[in-house]
Design an enzyme around this catalytic site. Structure first.
Site, PDB file in Angstrom:
ATOM      1  N   GLY A  12      20.870  38.227  42.966  1.00 53.43           N
ATOM      2  CA  GLY A  12      21.617  37.638  44.071  1.00 53.43           C
ATOM      3  C   GLY A  12      21.945  36.161  43.930  1.00 53.43           C
ATOM      4  N   ASN A  14      24.781  34.979  43.046  1.00 51.91           N
ATOM      5  CA  ASN A  14      26.108  34.793  43.655  1.00 51.91           C
ATOM      6  C   ASN A  14      26.019  34.809  45.179  1.00 51.91           C
ATOM      7  OD1 ASN A  14      28.476  34.579  41.681  1.00 51.91           O
ATOM      8  ND2 ASN A  14      27.209  36.184  40.753  1.00 51.91           N
ATOM      9  N   ASN A 108      35.608  41.341  44.489  1.00 51.77           N
ATOM     10  CA  ASN A 108      34.523  41.516  43.525  1.00 51.77           C
ATOM     11  C   ASN A 108      34.539  40.347  42.550  1.00 51.77           C
ATOM     12  OD1 ASN A 108      32.490  42.920  41.947  1.00 51.77           O
ATOM     13  ND2 ASN A 108      34.107  43.439  40.483  1.00 51.77           N
ATOM     14  N   HIS A 110      33.643  39.532  38.657  1.00 49.56           N
ATOM     15  CA  HIS A 110      33.352  40.191  37.379  1.00 49.56           C
ATOM     16  C   HIS A 110      33.165  39.115  36.314  1.00 49.56           C
ATOM     17  CE1 HIS A 110      33.225  43.353  34.413  1.00 49.56           C
ATOM     18  NE2 HIS A 110      33.997  42.592  33.666  1.00 49.56           N
ATOM     19  N   GLU A 181      31.332  31.594  37.966  1.00 51.69           N
ATOM     20  CA  GLU A 181      31.081  32.505  39.092  1.00 51.69           C
ATOM     21  C   GLU A 181      30.680  31.803  40.386  1.00 51.69           C
ATOM     22  OE1 GLU A 181      28.908  36.151  38.332  1.00 51.69           O
ATOM     23  OE2 GLU A 181      29.026  35.775  36.193  1.00 51.69           O
TER      24      GLU A 181
HETATM   25  C1  GAR Z   1      26.917  38.585  37.937  1.00 48.45           C
HETATM   26  O1  GAR Z   1      27.087  38.032  36.666  1.00 48.45           O
HETATM   27  C2  GAR Z   1      28.150  39.368  38.340  1.00 48.45           C
HETATM   28  O2  GAR Z   1      29.342  38.792  37.887  1.00 48.45           O
HETATM   29  C3  GAR Z   1      27.890  40.688  37.627  1.00 48.45           C
HETATM   30  O3  GAR Z   1      26.516  40.931  37.824  1.00 48.45           O
HETATM   31  C4  GAR Z   1      25.825  39.671  37.921  1.00 48.45           C
HETATM   32  C5  GAR Z   1      25.009  39.663  39.186  1.00 48.45           C
HETATM   33  O4  GAR Z   1      24.192  38.521  39.276  1.00 48.45           O
HETATM   34  N1  GAR Z   1      28.724  41.730  38.144  1.00 48.45           N
HETATM   35  C6  GAR Z   1      29.216  42.704  37.377  1.00 48.45           C
HETATM   36  O5  GAR Z   1      28.970  42.826  36.204  1.00 48.45           O
HETATM   37  C7  GAR Z   1      30.143  43.676  38.107  1.00 48.45           C
HETATM   38  N2  GAR Z   1      30.874  44.476  37.167  1.00 48.45           N
HETATM   39  P1  GAR Z   1      23.573  38.043  40.660  1.00 48.45           P
HETATM   40  O6  GAR Z   1      22.856  39.236  41.293  1.00 48.45           O
HETATM   41  O7  GAR Z   1      22.617  36.966  40.271  1.00 48.45           O
HETATM   42  O8  GAR Z   1      24.698  37.530  41.536  1.00 48.45           O
END
Ligand code: GAR
Length: 208
Positions: A12, A14, A108, A110, A181
């Protein structure tokens, strides 16, 4: 004020970037009111609790079929009167019924420059491993609307990040998060809530 739900599956960071931006007054016209996790025990749920945000687990395996899973999600969204859904590291597929109910209202993040290194099977560290295997020198992150095609909706924001020669998937993931991100996602959410995103087919226009 638009009510925002954030969907999560893992650490989490993000979600944290969004909560920090909200606290700093950088999310204009919207507020994060609910967090939904695809499984119990993920650290993102603790982040939500620390900020006093309502959080719930909706786990696909607990429902007889996709229709019932979709109903549980829709009930959660209606209960919180959600106007924007943010997938922040949400690693389950959102049922088509939910996508149809929220057209161009689900975004979303990515961790690559779409249309490279995206689609089914490209998530989390796998994306960065694929980038390193391909030997490209530039990667990045993309914020896009969610439609029925995995990673296929209209693109809102992209930011390029350099790949360094000694990178591992982990170091590259960290750089993409820090440089792209955690900045792009709060920006996209704020622009959406301010009504400053226009969609024209596959192209979007971000108003100043
Ligand atoms: C992030 O890097 C996000 O971009 C990716 O998962 C990670 C989650 O990190 N999402 C994907 O790959 C979706 N296809 P977080 O839980 O620390 O935010």
């Amino acid at each position: 004020m638009l009510n925002i739900a954030v969907f999560v599956s893992g650490g989490g960071t993000n979600l944290q970037a969004l909560l920090d931006a909200q606290q700093a007054g950088q999310i204009c016209g919207g507020q994060i009111v609910a967090v939904m996790a695809s499984k119990p025990g993920v650290y993102a749920l603790e982040r939500a609790a620390k900020h006093g945000i309502a959080a719930e687990v909706v786990r696909k395996a607990e429902y007889a079929d996709t229709a019932q899973y979709a109903q549980a999600m829709l009930q959660f969204l209606h209960r919180h009167q959600i106007g924007l859904i943010v997938l922040a590291g949400f690693l389950s597929i959102v049922p088509e019924e939910v996508i149809r109910a929220y057209p161009n209202k689900i975004i979303n993040i990515h961790p690559s420059l779409i249309p490279s290194f995206c689609g089914p099977g490209f998530y989390g560290l796998r994306v960065h491993q694929a980038v390193l295997d391909a030997g490209v020198k530039v990667t990045g992150a993309t914020v896009h609307f969610v439609n029925e095609v995995v990673d296929g909706g209209a693109i809102l924001f992209q930011k390029a990040v350099s790949v360094e020669e000694d990178d591992t998937p982990e170091t590259l993931q960290r750089r993409v998060m820090e440089q792209a991100e955690w900045k792009l996602l709060p920006l996209a959410v704020s622009k959406f809530c301010e009504g400053k995103i226009q969609v024209e087919g596959r192209r979007t226009r971000i108003l100043p």
